[in-house]
Design a protein around this motif. Structure first.
Motif, PDB file in Angstrom:
ATOM      1  N   GLU A 192      -8.215  18.503  11.926  1.00 40.66           N
ATOM      2  CA  GLU A 192      -7.083  17.771  11.358  1.00 40.66           C
ATOM      3  C   GLU A 192      -7.034  16.417  12.048  1.00 40.66           C
ATOM      4  OE1 GLU A 192      -3.383  19.734  11.554  1.00 40.66           O
ATOM      5  OE2 GLU A 192      -3.855  21.173   9.961  1.00 40.66           O
ATOM      6  N   VAL A 193      -7.011  15.351  11.281  1.00 39.51           N
ATOM      7  CA  VAL A 193      -7.117  14.012  11.863  1.00 39.51           C
ATOM      8  C   VAL A 193      -6.076  13.098  11.218  1.00 39.51           C
ATOM      9  CG1 VAL A 193      -8.935  13.408  10.204  1.00 39.51           C
ATOM     10  CG2 VAL A 193      -8.637  12.043  12.263  1.00 39.51           C
ATOM     11  N   GLU A 194      -5.480  12.260  12.047  1.00 45.27           N
ATOM     12  CA  GLU A 194      -4.555  11.247  11.538  1.00 45.27           C
ATOM     13  C   GLU A 194      -5.352  10.012  11.152  1.00 45.27           C
ATOM     14  OE1 GLU A 194      -1.692   9.019  14.109  1.00 45.27           O
ATOM     15  OE2 GLU A 194      -0.208  10.227  13.007  1.00 45.27           O
ATOM     16  N   VAL A 195      -5.084   9.466   9.983  1.00 47.91           N
ATOM     17  CA  VAL A 195      -5.828   8.314   9.462  1.00 47.91           C
ATOM     18  C   VAL A 195      -4.839   7.170   9.228  1.00 47.91           C
ATOM     19  CG1 VAL A 195      -7.341   7.468   7.637  1.00 47.91           C
ATOM     20  CG2 VAL A 195      -7.466   9.860   8.362  1.00 47.91           C
ATOM     21  N   GLU A 196      -5.233   5.975   9.670  1.00 42.44           N
ATOM     22  CA  GLU A 196      -4.420   4.775   9.433  1.00 42.44           C
ATOM     23  C   GLU A 196      -5.097   3.933   8.367  1.00 42.44           C
ATOM     24  OE1 GLU A 196      -2.391   2.109  12.598  1.00 42.44           O
ATOM     25  OE2 GLU A 196      -4.216   1.034  12.029  1.00 42.44           O
ATOM     26  N   ALA A 197      -4.326   3.472   7.394  1.00 43.78           N
ATOM     27  CA  ALA A 197      -4.850   2.643   6.310  1.00 43.78           C
ATOM     28  C   ALA A 197      -4.026   1.370   6.222  1.00 43.78           C
ATOM     29  CB  ALA A 197      -4.810   3.392   4.985  1.00 43.78           C
ATOM     30  N   VAL A 198      -4.709   0.260   5.951  1.00 39.76           N
ATOM     31  CA  VAL A 198      -4.029  -1.020   5.835  1.00 39.76           C
ATOM     32  C   VAL A 198      -4.663  -1.806   4.700  1.00 39.76           C
ATOM     33  CG1 VAL A 198      -5.511  -2.142   7.549  1.00 39.76           C
ATOM     34  CG2 VAL A 198      -3.248  -3.088   7.065  1.00 39.76           C
ATOM     35  N   LEU A 224       0.865  -1.183   0.000  1.00 42.14           N
ATOM     36  CA  LEU A 224       0.000   0.000   0.000  1.00 42.14           C
ATOM     37  C   LEU A 224       0.900   1.231   0.000  1.00 42.14           C
ATOM     38  CD1 LEU A 224      -2.917   1.080   0.175  1.00 42.14           C
ATOM     39  CD2 LEU A 224      -2.663   1.029   2.661  1.00 42.14           C
ATOM     40  N   ALA A 225       0.822   2.002  -1.081  1.00 45.83           N
ATOM     41  CA  ALA A 225       1.724   3.155  -1.218  1.00 45.83           C
ATOM     42  C   ALA A 225       1.415   4.207  -0.157  1.00 45.83           C
ATOM     43  CB  ALA A 225       1.589   3.749  -2.616  1.00 45.83           C
ATOM     44  N   GLN A 226       2.465   4.887   0.274  1.00 39.68           N
ATOM     45  CA  GLN A 226       2.311   5.952   1.251  1.00 39.68           C
ATOM     46  C   GLN A 226       1.483   7.096   0.648  1.00 39.68           C
ATOM     47  OE1 GLN A 226       3.507   5.866   4.506  1.00 39.68           O
ATOM     48  NE2 GLN A 226       2.195   7.668   4.728  1.00 39.68           N
ATOM     49  N   THR A 227       0.557   7.630   1.410  1.00 40.15           N
ATOM     50  CA  THR A 227      -0.341   8.696   0.953  1.00 40.15           C
ATOM     51  C   THR A 227       0.059  10.012   1.594  1.00 40.15           C
ATOM     52  OG1 THR A 227      -2.130   7.105   0.707  1.00 40.15           O
ATOM     53  CG2 THR A 227      -2.754   9.416   0.824  1.00 40.15           C
ATOM     54  N   SER A 228       0.049  11.081   0.789  1.00 44.59           N
ATOM     55  CA  SER A 228       0.373  12.406   1.311  1.00 44.59           C
ATOM     56  C   SER A 228      -0.831  12.989   2.040  1.00 44.59           C
ATOM     57  CB  SER A 228       0.801  13.330   0.172  1.00 44.59           C
ATOM     58  OG  SER A 228      -0.251  13.450  -0.785  1.00 44.59           O
ATOM     59  N   THR A 229      -0.668  14.203   2.575  1.00 43.57           N
ATOM     60  CA  THR A 229      -1.755  14.852   3.310  1.00 43.57           C
ATOM     61  C   THR A 229      -2.963  15.066   2.393  1.00 43.57           C
ATOM     62  OG1 THR A 229      -0.182  15.954   4.754  1.00 43.57           O
ATOM     63  CG2 THR A 229      -2.399  16.891   4.629  1.00 43.57           C
ATOM     64  N   GLN A 230      -4.140  14.732   2.898  1.00 46.27           N
ATOM     65  CA  GLN A 230      -5.373  14.844   2.133  1.00 46.27           C
ATOM     66  C   GLN A 230      -6.182  16.045   2.639  1.00 46.27           C
ATOM     67  OE1 GLN A 230      -6.422  12.529  -0.449  1.00 46.27           O
ATOM     68  NE2 GLN A 230      -4.239  12.024  -0.253  1.00 46.27           N
ATOM     69  N   ASN A 231      -6.679  16.887   1.681  1.00 45.45           N
ATOM     70  CA  ASN A 231      -7.560  18.006   2.016  1.00 45.45           C
ATOM     71  C   ASN A 231      -8.987  17.641   1.623  1.00 45.45           C
ATOM     72  OD1 ASN A 231      -5.517  19.841   2.957  1.00 45.45           O
ATOM     73  ND2 ASN A 231      -4.889  20.091   0.820  1.00 45.45           N
ATOM     74  N   ILE A 232      -9.850  17.588   2.603  1.00 36.19           N
ATOM     75  CA  ILE A 232     -11.249  17.211   2.380  1.00 36.19           C
ATOM     76  C   ILE A 232     -12.088  18.454   2.649  1.00 36.19           C
ATOM     77  CG2 ILE A 232     -13.098  15.656   3.079  1.00 36.19           C
ATOM     78  CD1 ILE A 232     -10.917  13.712   4.017  1.00 36.19           C
ATOM     79  N   ILE A 233     -12.705  19.041   1.556  1.00 37.70           N
ATOM     80  CA  ILE A 233     -13.392  20.324   1.681  1.00 37.70           C
ATOM     81  C   ILE A 233     -14.894  20.195   1.526  1.00 37.70           C
ATOM     82  CG2 ILE A 233     -11.362  21.602   0.901  1.00 37.70           C
ATOM     83  CD1 ILE A 233     -12.660  21.764  -1.856  1.00 37.70           C
ATOM     84  N   LEU A 263      -2.124  12.427   7.167  1.00 38.68           N
ATOM     85  CA  LEU A 263      -2.883  13.491   7.814  1.00 38.68           C
ATOM     86  C   LEU A 263      -3.985  13.955   6.870  1.00 38.68           C
ATOM     87  CD1 LEU A 263      -3.043  15.330  10.336  1.00 38.68           C
ATOM     88  CD2 LEU A 263      -1.636  16.981   9.063  1.00 38.68           C
ATOM     89  N   ALA A 264      -5.183  14.116   7.415  1.00 40.72           N
ATOM     90  CA  ALA A 264      -6.325  14.625   6.640  1.00 40.72           C
ATOM     91  C   ALA A 264      -6.780  15.948   7.254  1.00 40.72           C
ATOM     92  CB  ALA A 264      -7.452  13.610   6.630  1.00 40.72           C
ATOM     93  N   ARG A 265      -6.854  17.013   6.381  1.00 42.01           N
ATOM     94  CA  ARG A 265      -7.387  18.305   6.822  1.00 42.01           C
ATOM     95  C   ARG A 265      -8.840  18.375   6.361  1.00 42.01           C
ATOM     96  NH1 ARG A 265      -2.153  20.251   5.046  1.00 42.01           N
ATOM     97  NH2 ARG A 265      -0.888  20.797   6.872  1.00 42.01           N
ATOM     98  N   VAL A 266      -9.724  18.356   7.284  1.00 42.73           N
ATOM     99  CA  VAL A 266     -11.151  18.293   6.988  1.00 42.73           C
ATOM    100  C   VAL A 266     -11.738  19.682   7.163  1.00 42.73           C
ATOM    101  CG1 VAL A 266     -13.328  17.168   7.540  1.00 42.73           C
ATOM    102  CG2 VAL A 266     -11.170  15.920   7.805  1.00 42.73           C
TER     103      VAL A 266
END
Length: 740
Positions: free
Chosen positions: A654-660, A585-594, A676-679
């Protein structure tokens, strides 16, 4: 003395004489007197004095026939070994020849060494009686029971310290002193006494076996010989762990343990074999002595009773205490595939796979329960398991091992006599082992009233047979009138012994067994790799050899070296875990959710040679963001695919998300990644959502209120009151009636 005095003294002398005679009649017999007699148990009448004047009469005791007595226990400085007793089974009219060796183990010279053969003519009634005879003290004030002297021979010269001399004693048939009747067959005690002058300096006890003509019942003996290999490591880990003991090439070569066991089986067709198919596979793949041995084994095994052990001979007790029946099932299935009729192309063995063998030294109830759970029908227990409540040894087959499980209990004494007779008698020789075994079987045969009693001899897995002892003993068992060798199938087909037995114990741990946590590590590594492989279109390419690797440190043979076994466990777990690579699973950069609803797309790379079906599971660390269920995506072999995951935002954060990366059932397939997700959902989006929710709630409440109130005469169909001061017009118009 006057006549009057003589008359007064005569009555006193007569009274004293009568008292002396009376005391002589009431006095108990001395040990020497008992030994001199020909006493017999119930059902075997003693010979009368008249009968002893014929050919079977006892010899007249010489003047020096008093039992030699040692001065002190520590003074028995001569070791007595019985080298030969011929014939093994004595019949009426035959002379008895006893060849012995006297070895001076003391510091002083034995100046006038002689040897006596003594026969105890009371027949033992139980196996405990046999033990009692052998355990009689050799150096006590009375000398213990040693029987009646039947032959004597003197050495030609003194016996210096450390020297030895062989002597041959012959008991003529007329001096054996046993009755020639059909019902008196069986064992009698025989002792060889070494004396120096009149002082006993050595003693060895054994048995003479008596068999007059007549019908004699037989006891059956099955021998189960172990054919299991040394501790091994998987091929991928060779050189990373130290294997204790001799290697396979040495064990299969001349004089090696496996070669000796095979020679025993070759010489005795009724000996059954317990074979580890993993050992056979390793030997067949090898060159030299191991390869030759494997071919010889398959030849000897053809047409013989063979018990095919689970693959690698895993430690049943360790598996039971760890609660891992799946590992035992894997070993059993692997063995079934390696037998004739299995699925492997190189099937070679033919045998039963429903018989398991507990590792010992004591079998607990958990081990028996595991065997039953694995579908086994028979469990070979350890000698000493399930003792009878009477303390007397009984038959081998019992139904007391577990619910629906037949237990086979090896005979403790017979097994020890074939494995390590010196532990029972420091001066044991092949001759005394044969006599002891046949003596035991004679008592067993006489006690089997409802049918032949069946016994089992099962040496431990590391048994290196003493060919001289084993060959002589098995040949004697086969030829004795009261015993026969029999196959394992014959024992399995015999009725179970109904003697009441003690239950199997509930052990918390067995010191030599692999610890439960180590077993679970192996089980978890195997299960994880199997799950990983199940998401691909070619799982066999990943799990090939996993079962063999995991079962290797579980082998009972590893009990000899627990530290080295722990190293193998670590290496196997590392190697099996390493197979779970290739999906990333590739590393994901910071996500902006607007917006309130959206999705996060993850990139999955497949480095495996087969397609894989995967999902992504995301877990936000705060409640402001919720993740939905991932879509199931097929990632092509050597390719990459995007996996979308729906998300829902409820507030700015701002929330930390874990993905597997997971399989379809949610089992993790890779290491988790975090981002990191910026909501920041917009106000319009939030407001629209809120207003919509309120309108929907109002509509629902209105409908519910209307439905609950219903319709009445005053609602819906009522007339509107006329306003005050107005009057209705006539039908055709005109002036109202009041105005007219």
């Amino acid at each position: 003395m006057s006549a009057r005095d003589r008359r007064r003294t005569r009555p006193a002398l007569l009274a004293l004489l009568l008292l002396t005679c009376l005391l002589g009649l009431l006095a108990p017999a001395t040990p020497a007197a008992l030994a001199a007699g020909d006493a017999a148990p119930t059902g075997e009448p003693a010979a009368s004095s008249a009968a002893r004047t014929g050919p079977s009469a006892l010899p007249t005791r010489p003047p020096d026939d008093a039992t030699a007595r040692p001065d002190d226990e520590d003074e028995l400085g001569v070791r007595v070994q019985v080298l030969e007793i011929a014939p093994v089974v004595l019949r009426p009219g035959e002379d008895l020849t006893v060849r012995v060796r006297l070895t001076n183990t003391g510091e002083d010279e034995v100046t006038a060494p002689r040897a006596y053969v003594r026969i105890e003519r009371i027949r033992p009634g139980t196996r405990a009686d046999l033990e009692t005879w052998l355990a009689e003290p050799a150096a006590t004030g009375s000398g213990g029971r040693v029987g009646t002297r039947a032959a004597t021979v003197a050495a030609d010269a003194p016996l210096p310290s450390g020297a030895a001399v062989d002597l041959t004693l012959t008991v003529p048939a007329g001096e054996v002193g046993l009755l020639d009747r059909p019902d008196v067959w069986g064992a009698r005690g025989l002792a060889v006494e070494a004396v120096d002058g009149t002082r006993r300096v050595g003693l060895e006890r054994t048995f003479v076996l008596w068999a007059p003509e007549g019908a004699i019942p037989q006891a059956r003996v099955s021998v189960l010989a172990p054919v299991v290999g040394p501790p091994t490591v998987p091929a991928a880990l060779e050189g990373e762990a130290t294997v204790p003991g001799d290697d396979l090439e040495t064990l299969a070569g001349p004089g090696g343990r496996l070669a000796e066991v095979l020679d025993v089986a070759r010489a005795h067709p009724d000996v059954s074999l317990a074979v580890d198919p993993a050992l056979v596979a390793s030997a067949r793949a090898a060159d030299g002595a191991a390869g030759t041995w494997s071919q010889d084994l398959l030849t000897v095994a053809a047409g013989r009773d063979v018990m095919v052990l689970p693959w690698g001979d895993p430690d049943l007790t360790a598996l039971a205490h760890a609660g891992t029946p799946d590992l035992l099932q894997a070993a059993v299935e692997r063995s079934r595939a390696a037998t004739v009729g299995g699925t492997t192309q190189d099937a070679a063995l033919a045998g039963r796979t429903d018989v398991l063998w507990a590792p010992g030294p004591t079998t607990d109830q958990a081990t028996a329960d595991l065997a039953a759970e694995a579908g086994a029908e028979v469990l070979v227990l350890a000698p000493g398991d399930l003792p009878t409540r009477t303390g007397e040894p009984s038959g081998a087959r019992t139904d007391d091992a577990g619910d629906g499980l037949v237990g086979l209990v090896p005979d403790e004494v017979l097994t020890e006599l074939l494995v390590d007779p010196v532990s029972l008698d420091p001066d044991a020789t092949p001759a005394t082992v044969v006599q002891r075994v046949l003596a035991e079987l004679s008592v067993v045969a006489r006690a089997s009233g409802t049918g032949p009693q069946h016994l089992l001899v099962a040496p431990p897995r590391g048994w290196t047979p003493d060919r001289e002892v084993v060959d002589a003993t098995l040949a004697a068992v086969q030829s004795a009138p009261w015993s026969r060798l029999s196959s394992l199938s014959s024992l399995l087909g015999a009725p179970s012994d109904t003697t009441a037995r003690e239950p199997l114990p509930a052990l918390t741990e067995v010191a030599a067994a692999l610890p439960a946590e180590q077993v679970r590590r192996l089980a978890e590594a195997r299960a994880g790799t199997q799950t990983f492989a199940s998401v691909t279109t070619d799982p066999d390419a990943i799990v090939a050899g996993v079962d063999e690797a995991v079962l290797t440190p579980l082998a009972t043979a590893w009990r000899v070296d627990p530290p080295a076994r722990a190293e193998v466990v670590d290496a196997v777990v590392t190697e099996v875990d390493a197979r779970r690579t290739g999906l990333e699973l590739a590393q994901t950069s910071t996500q902006n959710i607007i917006s309130a609803s959206g999705e996060v797309r993850f990139s999955v790379r497949n480095g495996l040679p087969a397609d894989a079906t995967v999902q992504v599971r995301t877990t936000p660390r705060k409640a402001c963001l919720r993740a939905g269920e991932s879509a199931t995506v097929v990632v092509p072999a050597g390719g990459e695919a995007a996996v979308p995951v729906p998300v829902h935002a409820t507030a700015n954060c701002e929330v930390e998300v874990e993905a597997v990366l997971t399989s379809a059932d949610g089992t993790p397939l890779s290491a988790p990644v975090t981002f990191l997700a910026r909501v920041t959902p917009t106000i319009e989006s939030v407001g629209t959502g809120v207003v919509g929710v309120l309108l929907a709630v109002g509509l629902v409440l209105g409908i519910v209120r209307t439905v609950r109130r219903g319709q009445s005469a005053r609602r819906g169909a009522r007339r509107v009151r006329e306003e005050e001061g107005t009057r209705p017009l006539p039908v055709l118009g005109g002036t109202p009636e009041g105005d007219a």
